[in-house]
Design a protein around this motif. Structure first.
Motif, PDB file in Angstrom:
ATOM      1  N   LYS A   1      -4.471  10.765  -2.228  1.00 28.04           N
ATOM      2  CA  LYS A   1      -5.927   9.945  -2.488  1.00 28.04           C
ATOM      3  C   LYS A   1      -5.390   8.568  -2.811  1.00 28.04           C
ATOM      4  CE  LYS A   1     -10.255  10.369  -4.428  1.00 28.04           C
ATOM      5  NZ  LYS A   1     -11.077  11.310  -5.305  1.00 28.04           N
ATOM      6  N   LEU A   2      -5.874   7.587  -2.131  1.00 31.04           N
ATOM      7  CA  LEU A   2      -5.625   6.218  -2.314  1.00 31.04           C
ATOM      8  C   LEU A   2      -6.557   5.397  -2.929  1.00 31.04           C
ATOM      9  CD1 LEU A   2      -3.485   5.278   0.786  1.00 31.04           C
ATOM     10  CD2 LEU A   2      -2.447   5.844  -1.364  1.00 31.04           C
ATOM     11  N   ARG A   3      -6.337   4.759  -3.904  1.00 28.81           N
ATOM     12  CA  ARG A   3      -7.285   3.767  -4.456  1.00 28.81           C
ATOM     13  C   ARG A   3      -6.894   2.546  -3.825  1.00 28.81           C
ATOM     14  NH1 ARG A   3     -11.365   6.318  -6.474  1.00 28.81           N
ATOM     15  NH2 ARG A   3     -10.857   8.161  -8.141  1.00 28.81           N
ATOM     16  N   ALA A   4      -7.509   1.293  -4.193  1.00 31.59           N
ATOM     17  CA  ALA A   4      -7.268  -0.185  -3.618  1.00 31.59           C
ATOM     18  C   ALA A   4      -5.839  -0.517  -4.242  1.00 31.59           C
ATOM     19  CB  ALA A   4      -8.375  -1.100  -4.400  1.00 31.59           C
ATOM     20  N   SER A   5      -5.159  -0.988  -3.113  1.00 32.52           N
ATOM     21  CA  SER A   5      -4.073  -1.481  -3.356  1.00 32.52           C
ATOM     22  C   SER A   5      -2.818  -0.419  -3.715  1.00 32.52           C
ATOM     23  CB  SER A   5      -3.840  -2.540  -4.340  1.00 32.52           C
ATOM     24  OG  SER A   5      -4.421  -3.574  -3.972  1.00 32.52           O
ATOM     25  N   GLN A   6      -3.050   0.649  -3.228  1.00 33.10           N
ATOM     26  CA  GLN A   6      -2.064   1.852  -3.452  1.00 33.10           C
ATOM     27  C   GLN A   6      -1.485   2.121  -1.943  1.00 33.10           C
ATOM     28  OE1 GLN A   6      -3.951   5.206  -5.370  1.00 33.10           O
ATOM     29  NE2 GLN A   6      -2.759   4.582  -7.130  1.00 33.10           N
ATOM     30  N   SER A   7      -0.168   2.488  -2.052  1.00 27.28           N
ATOM     31  CA  SER A   7       0.564   2.932  -0.818  1.00 27.28           C
ATOM     32  C   SER A   7       1.265   4.007  -1.024  1.00 27.28           C
ATOM     33  CB  SER A   7       1.555   1.792  -0.649  1.00 27.28           C
ATOM     34  OG  SER A   7       2.421   1.874   0.323  1.00 27.28           O
ATOM     35  N   ILE A   8       1.586   4.894   0.148  1.00 21.92           N
ATOM     36  CA  ILE A   8       2.395   6.022   0.088  1.00 21.92           C
ATOM     37  C   ILE A   8       3.226   6.017   1.196  1.00 21.92           C
ATOM     38  CG2 ILE A   8       0.565   7.626  -0.876  1.00 21.92           C
ATOM     39  CD1 ILE A   8      -0.033   8.494   1.983  1.00 21.92           C
ATOM     40  N   SER A   9       4.427   6.626   0.924  1.00 19.17           N
ATOM     41  CA  SER A   9       5.615   6.564   1.755  1.00 19.17           C
ATOM     42  C   SER A   9       5.656   8.089   2.319  1.00 19.17           C
ATOM     43  CB  SER A   9       6.931   6.178   1.323  1.00 19.17           C
ATOM     44  OG  SER A   9       6.690   4.679   1.112  1.00 19.17           O
TER      45      SER A   9
END
Length: 130
Positions: A69-77
């Protein structure tokens, strides 16, 4: 003079509403596809920063499996096995339950990058980037 100040204030206010690509995203650790395996392809998904939709988390799925679950300016690899997959995103019901999905074919030695952006009409999109 006052008209100029009002015009500048209006332009600044309007520009603050748009999302913008994250310059230094906050990484989060997904539970699924978090470790590289033989034949996996690195995939990075970054959510834009900005005001539009910032209060809403965006759920990221791979082949309908929740990964983050992403919030603003988050990133996942992620490290997704090579082959054909569906990457999808969805906001929560409080934010309209907006969905977008793309069909991707991942090949070894070809990392992929995607960005989640929201336009002025609150349309959330998952977009391939270079």
């Amino acid at each position: 003079m006052i008209k100029i100040l009002f015009a500048v204030a209006a332009i600044v206010t309007m520009s603050a509403c748009a999302t913008k690509p994250a310059t230094s995203p906050t990484a989060i650790a997904p539970s699924l596809y978090s470790a590289p395996t033989a034949g996996s392809v690195p995939v990075t998904i970054t959510r834009d920063g900005g005001i539009i939709g910032a209060a809403c988390g965006i759920n990221v799925r791979v082949d309908d499996n929740p990964v983050a679950k992403l919030r603003a300016s988050q990133s996942i690899s992620l490290f997704i096995p090579a082959g054909r997959h569906i990457l999808s995103i969805q906001t929560g019901n409080m934010c309209g339950g907006v969905r977008d999905a793309i069909d991707v074919t991942l090949t070894p030695d070809a990392p992929k990058n995607y960005r989640i952006g929201t336009d002025m009409g609150s349309n959330v999109q998952l977009i391939p980037t270079l």
